[in-house]
Design an enzyme around this catalytic site. Structure first.
Site, PDB file in Angstrom:
ATOM      1  CG  MET A   8     -35.929 -23.445 -15.484  1.00 57.49           C
ATOM      2  SD  MET A   8     -37.218 -22.907 -14.324  1.00 57.49           S
ATOM      3  CE  MET A   8     -38.604 -22.668 -15.444  1.00 57.49           C
ATOM      4  CB  VAL A  12     -41.560 -24.856 -24.893  1.00 52.49           C
ATOM      5  CG1 VAL A  12     -40.829 -25.509 -26.057  1.00 52.49           C
ATOM      6  CG2 VAL A  12     -42.733 -25.705 -24.445  1.00 52.49           C
ATOM      7  CG  MET A  33     -26.493 -20.669 -16.201  1.00 52.92           C
ATOM      8  SD  MET A  33     -25.203 -21.736 -16.919  1.00 52.92           S
ATOM      9  CE  MET A  33     -25.928 -22.138 -18.504  1.00 52.92           C
ATOM     10  CB  CYS A 102     -22.347 -22.734 -23.956  1.00 54.81           C
ATOM     11  SG  CYS A 102     -23.413 -21.952 -22.733  1.00 54.81           S
ATOM     12  CB  CYS A 198     -26.904 -16.531 -26.927  1.00 51.96           C
ATOM     13  SG  CYS A 198     -25.331 -16.864 -26.097  1.00 51.96           S
TER      14      CYS A 198
END
Length: 357
Positions: A8, A12, A33, A102, A198
């Site tokens: 998660m 959404v 994570m 990733c 990120c």
């Protein structure tokens, strides 16, 4: 009752994937994570995943549907196998794709291993793609919603991983997903898409690399394909193949970055036609079927995430190397990016572009 670990992100898509998995009768465990522990994390700006408020959104959804929720710390592995590879790639004049790394090293390796440790039968993500089984082996296919299809970034999946992975959103549209989230009362039902890297939330990847390495990347020459000096660049890591704007040269016609010559510290530019190629070599290649074909494979290939697949022939060179020959010239093929092969909706495999021929 079968057990599933739900990855998660706080968005959404993964939230609805969790609900659909629970509705399908699985005992679910939600998790996020923790990947990035370097520079201070910023509050979510709606453009990145893994921000601080993403964890709270994921936790809120898990609480609402009544499943346990955990945060797993994978910062060390992420630093070594995603961030460091990202930096090294730019320093080598390549164009990296950290999201693919990733997926490969974190989500479908480290997290999948954690799922097994927890006794889970499956790991579930919110990716838009479809897993099937043809009676002999597992398959990976495009999602129904072509605008959301993420099969390109999943080409590294192996047969063993595909056997355990579930993508509940593969046959749905984004509008349907948002509707389920809205009806379920999820706090993130209208949350925007994550777009930026990120660990570079402000989009300034050059600044990030400089802060991480402590290096200043020197100026050098901008040259044309004949080697004529046209101007000065401000550090080769600031440029990517196909770039047109910000070159600081004026020839009366558009010029594009063709290559980055790290050894000479040169940025090579040319006309659009100079950026065309019909063949490339891809390394670290993964065939989804788990077997290398014994001859040339007619297919369609894409060298960028948002590109339409182009007719080509894939010629295996060895177990991990494939030569891709296109029917028509391709423009701005960047070393370090992925080339992914398709047969209709089926993903045949993919690899990292190493050489443009």
């Amino acid at each position: 009752m079968k057990k599933a670990l739900i990855a998660m992100s706080g968005g959404v898509d993964s939230s609805v994937a969790a609900k659909l998995t629970q509705d399908a009768g699985f005992e679910c465990i939600g998790c996020t994570m923790k990947l990035y522990g370097g520079e201070p994390q910023v509050e979510g700006n709606g453009k990145t995943c893994c921000a601080l408020d993403d964890v709270e959104d994921a936790r809120s959804v898990a609480h609402r549907i009544g499943i346990p929720y955990y945060v797993f710390n994978f910062t060390g592995r992420f630093d070594d196998l995603v961030i460091e590879r990202f930096v090294e790639s730019y320093e080598a004049g390549r164009t990296p794709n950290p999201c693919i790394d990733c997926n490969r090293f974190l989500k479908f390796d480290a997290l999948l291993h954690r799922a097994r440790e927890l006794g889970c039968d499956h790991m579930v993500t919110g990716h838009y793609a479809q897993v099937g089984f043809d009676g002999q082996r597992y398959t990976l296919s495009k999602a129904t919603d072509r605008n959301k299809d993420q099969s390109y970034v999943l080409y590294t999946l192996t047969q063993e991983q595909l056997a355990m992975v579930r993508f509940p959103l593969g046959g749905m549209t984004k509008d349907q997903v948002r509707q389920i989230a809205q009806e379920s009362g999820f706090v993130n039902a209208q949350k925007g898409e994550s777009q930026d890297i990120c660990f570079v939330p402000d989009g300034d990847y050059v600044g990030f690399i400089q802060r991480r390495t402590g290096k200043e990347y020197p100026q050098g020459e901008i040259v044309d394909v004949q080697g004529n000096v046209l101007g000065q660049h401000q550090g080769a890591i600031r440029y990517t193949v196909g770039q047109r704007k910000g070159l600081g040269i004026a020839l009366g016609r558009p010029q594009y970055v063709k290559d980055l010559d790290v050894e000479r510290n040169q940025v090579v530019v040319g006309d659009l036609v100079d950026l065309q190629c019909t063949e490339l070599l891809a390394g670290d290649f993964n065939w989804i079927a788990g077997e290398v074909p014994d001859g040339p494979v007619p297919c369609k290939a894409k060298v960028r995430y948002r590109q339409e697949e182009q007719p080509a022939v894939a010629v295996p060179v060895d177990e991990k190397t494939v030569k891709v020959v296109f029917d028509e010239p391709q423009t701005a093929v960047a070393r370090g990016q992925a080339v992914v092969l398709y047969d209709g909706d089926l993903v045949l495999g993919g690899g990292v572009m190493e050489k443009v021929l």
